[in-house]
Design a protein around this motif. Structure first.
Motif, PDB file in Angstrom:
ATOM      1  N   ILE A  29       3.960  -0.308 -18.486  1.00 52.63           N
ATOM      2  CA  ILE A  29       5.012   0.684 -18.738  1.00 52.63           C
ATOM      3  C   ILE A  29       4.922   1.772 -17.673  1.00 52.63           C
ATOM      4  N   GLU A  30       6.053   2.108 -17.091  1.00 50.01           N
ATOM      5  CA  GLU A  30       6.066   3.146 -16.059  1.00 50.01           C
ATOM      6  C   GLU A  30       6.168   4.525 -16.703  1.00 50.01           C
ATOM      7  N   LYS A  31       5.193   5.353 -16.397  1.00 50.33           N
ATOM      8  CA  LYS A  31       5.158   6.768 -16.785  1.00 50.33           C
ATOM      9  C   LYS A  31       5.496   7.039 -18.253  1.00 50.33           C
ATOM     10  N   PRO A  32       4.747   6.422 -19.193  1.00 48.86           N
ATOM     11  CA  PRO A  32       5.013   6.686 -20.614  1.00 48.86           C
ATOM     12  C   PRO A  32       4.444   8.034 -21.058  1.00 48.86           C
ATOM     13  N   ARG A  37       2.384  10.272 -15.097  1.00 53.19           N
ATOM     14  CA  ARG A  37       2.391  10.188 -13.622  1.00 53.19           C
ATOM     15  C   ARG A  37       2.144   8.773 -13.118  1.00 53.19           C
ATOM     16  N   TYR A  38       1.826   7.856 -14.051  1.00 53.38           N
ATOM     17  CA  TYR A  38       1.378   6.517 -13.626  1.00 53.38           C
ATOM     18  C   TYR A  38       2.121   5.379 -14.333  1.00 53.38           C
ATOM     19  N   GLY A  39       2.058   4.186 -13.718  1.00 53.34           N
ATOM     20  CA  GLY A  39       2.356   2.964 -14.430  1.00 53.34           C
ATOM     21  C   GLY A  39       1.112   2.621 -15.234  1.00 53.34           C
ATOM     22  N   ILE A  40       1.276   2.292 -16.525  1.00 48.28           N
ATOM     23  CA  ILE A  40       0.120   2.054 -17.400  1.00 48.28           C
ATOM     24  C   ILE A  40       0.109   0.582 -17.837  1.00 48.28           C
ATOM     25  N   LEU A  78       0.868  -1.183   0.000  1.00 46.71           N
ATOM     26  CA  LEU A  78       0.000   0.000   0.000  1.00 46.71           C
ATOM     27  C   LEU A  78       0.904   1.231   0.000  1.00 46.71           C
ATOM     28  N   LEU A  79       0.837   2.033  -1.033  1.00 45.29           N
ATOM     29  CA  LEU A  79       1.685   3.231  -1.044  1.00 45.29           C
ATOM     30  C   LEU A  79       1.264   4.149   0.106  1.00 45.29           C
ATOM     31  N   GLY A  80       2.266   4.615   0.843  1.00 39.63           N
ATOM     32  CA  GLY A  80       2.000   5.362   2.074  1.00 39.63           C
ATOM     33  C   GLY A  80       1.485   6.768   1.867  1.00 39.63           C
ATOM     34  N   LYS A 135     -12.921   5.672  -4.175  1.00 42.36           N
ATOM     35  CA  LYS A 135     -12.195   6.929  -4.384  1.00 42.36           C
ATOM     36  C   LYS A 135     -10.727   6.763  -3.989  1.00 42.36           C
ATOM     37  N   ARG A 136      -9.833   7.420  -4.718  1.00 38.79           N
ATOM     38  CA  ARG A 136      -8.409   7.369  -4.391  1.00 38.79           C
ATOM     39  C   ARG A 136      -7.835   8.782  -4.375  1.00 38.79           C
ATOM     40  N   TYR A 137      -7.051   9.062  -3.359  1.00 40.27           N
ATOM     41  CA  TYR A 137      -6.422  10.386  -3.260  1.00 40.27           C
ATOM     42  C   TYR A 137      -4.913  10.219  -3.223  1.00 40.27           C
ATOM     43  N   LEU A 171       9.056  -0.608  -9.410  1.00 36.71           N
ATOM     44  CA  LEU A 171       8.250  -1.793  -9.108  1.00 36.71           C
ATOM     45  C   LEU A 171       7.548  -2.282 -10.377  1.00 36.71           C
ATOM     46  N   THR A 172       7.102  -1.340 -11.196  1.00 34.89           N
ATOM     47  CA  THR A 172       6.381  -1.684 -12.423  1.00 34.89           C
ATOM     48  C   THR A 172       7.215  -2.614 -13.317  1.00 34.89           C
ATOM     49  N   ASP A 173       8.538  -2.420 -13.333  1.00 30.29           N
ATOM     50  CA  ASP A 173       9.384  -3.259 -14.187  1.00 30.29           C
ATOM     51  C   ASP A 173       9.421  -4.707 -13.676  1.00 30.29           C
ATOM     52  N   GLY A 200      -4.386   3.375 -15.213  1.00 34.30           N
ATOM     53  CA  GLY A 200      -3.218   3.702 -14.396  1.00 34.30           C
ATOM     54  C   GLY A 200      -3.180   2.896 -13.111  1.00 34.30           C
ATOM     55  N   ILE A 201      -1.969   2.500 -12.704  1.00 31.62           N
ATOM     56  CA  ILE A 201      -1.783   1.758 -11.449  1.00 31.62           C
ATOM     57  C   ILE A 201      -2.008   2.721 -10.276  1.00 31.62           C
ATOM     58  N   GLN A 202      -2.814   2.268  -9.307  1.00 35.02           N
ATOM     59  CA  GLN A 202      -3.227   3.176  -8.234  1.00 35.02           C
ATOM     60  C   GLN A 202      -2.326   3.218  -7.014  1.00 35.02           C
TER      61      GLN A 202
HETATM   62  C1  G1P Z   1       4.090   5.065  -8.228  1.00 35.77           C
HETATM   63  C2  G1P Z   1       4.199   3.881  -9.193  1.00 35.77           C
HETATM   64  C3  G1P Z   1       3.248   4.047 -10.368  1.00 35.77           C
HETATM   65  C4  G1P Z   1       1.831   4.298  -9.878  1.00 35.77           C
HETATM   66  C5  G1P Z   1       1.832   5.525  -8.940  1.00 35.77           C
HETATM   67  C6  G1P Z   1       0.449   5.784  -8.327  1.00 35.77           C
HETATM   68  O1  G1P Z   1       4.655   6.206  -8.838  1.00 35.77           O
HETATM   69  O2  G1P Z   1       5.535   3.759  -9.624  1.00 35.77           O
HETATM   70  O3  G1P Z   1       3.287   2.913 -11.176  1.00 35.77           O
HETATM   71  O4  G1P Z   1       0.959   4.504 -10.968  1.00 35.77           O
HETATM   72  O5  G1P Z   1       2.751   5.312  -7.854  1.00 35.77           O
HETATM   73  O6  G1P Z   1       0.483   6.970  -7.575  1.00 35.77           O
HETATM   74  P1  G1P Z   1       5.010   7.526  -7.961  1.00 35.77           P
HETATM   75  O7  G1P Z   1       3.713   8.240  -7.730  1.00 35.77           O
HETATM   76  O8  G1P Z   1       5.635   7.049  -6.688  1.00 35.77           O
HETATM   77  O9  G1P Z   1       5.954   8.318  -8.804  1.00 35.77           O
END
Ligand code: G1P
Length: 281
Positions: free
Chosen positions: A185-188, A165-168, A125-127, A247-249, A226-228, A198-200
């Protein structure tokens, strides 16, 4: 199942607010962002949690550690509800703190938790990201992991101008909102993005992820992504994406932080304050 919460980045998108204050400690309604994230894991039935953090982010650890002197002072002053509140935070989960010595990227942060996780499936879970919804995003992923016995992560529809901004993700739809992933793909750039999914920032992985993560060299933005590692997983094994409708913030951005504060106030003790402010608009 254990959970890993990466929270070691510098918060460069949110400067100067994050110069001295970790973005994960920015308050949303009545608690810091990272507490919302820990509570999401706990609500999903996960109580063994590692927070990956940096030396510059001691405040995160302090928030969850017992503070004897403060507790004694509150007890002495008869401030029992405050005492109960901070003890609740201390006892939320079994939290271990792992220091990422150098900020080499999200994939590198996850690797720091390899010993903690061992040979078990684990959630990430991204902090700096709050997800709401019922069931919560992590619970939804844990359920799907059990059903499919494969790694799984959540995605959402994004705008074309947001791909950087996202992994796609791209793949084949196998059920409503569920895709067997073929590529990531990360941030194309928008013209290179294989989709607008987009990865959340919520994932459940089999322990094989570590095997692939170790092979990854620095990628997008010069960071170990991580996406790789997920890309390797998609090519050699199975990984599913799941469209999360809650919802995601992204608390790494001013807009989402501000919006989360307002929207999550609606169901809080401060709803009448918000109502009063809205009437003035
Ligand atoms: C990270 C991930 C990315 C994802 C994103 C969501 O990127 O690497 O794949 O889509 O979180 O917020 P960051 O936001 O840390 O650059």
């Amino acid at each position: 199942m254990k959970a890993v919460i990466p929270a070691a980045g510098f918060g460069t998108r949110f400067l100067p607010l994050t110069k001295a204050q970790p973005k994960e400690m920015l308050p949303v309604v009545n608690k810091p962002t990272i507490q919302w994230v820990v509570e999401e894991a706990v609500d999903a039935g996960i109580t063994d949690i590692a927070i990956i953090t940096g030396k510059h982010k001691q405040a995160i650890e302090n928030h969850f550690r017992p503070t004897k002197k403060l507790e004694q002072a509150l007890e002495k002053a008869g401030k029992l509800s405050e005492l109960e509140e901070i003890r609740k935070v201390n006892n939320l989960a079994n939290i271990e703190f792992i220091i990422q010595e150098e900020q080499k990227g999200l994939g590198h942060a996850i690797l720091c938790a390899e010993d903690f996780v061992g040979d078990n499936p684990f959630a990430v879970l991204l902090g700096d990201t709050i997800c709401t919804g019922n069931p919560n995003c992590t619970r939804g992923l844990v359920n799907m992991f059990k059903e499919r016995n494969s790694s799984v992560f959540s995605v959402e529809h994004i705008k074309p101008e947001e791909t950087t901004r996202y992994g796609i993700v791209s793949g084949k739809e196998v059920a409503e909102g569920v895709m067997l992933v073929e590529d990531l793909i990360e941030k194309p750039e928008p013209e290179e993005a294989p989709s607008l999914l987009g990865i959340q920032g919520r994932y459940v992985f089999t322990p094989e992820l570590f095997e692939y993560q170790r092979k990854v060299r620095s990628g997008a933005g010069g960071e170990v992504q991580l996406t790789d590692a997920m890309r390797y997983l998609a090519k050699n094994d199975k990984i599913f994406s799941w469209r999360f409708d809650g919802k995601r913030y992204d608390i790494g951005t001013m807009k989402d932080w501000f919006q989360s504060h307002l929207e999550l106030s609606i169901e809080s003790e401060f709803s009448s304050v918000l109502e009063g402010v809205l009437k003035k608009l």
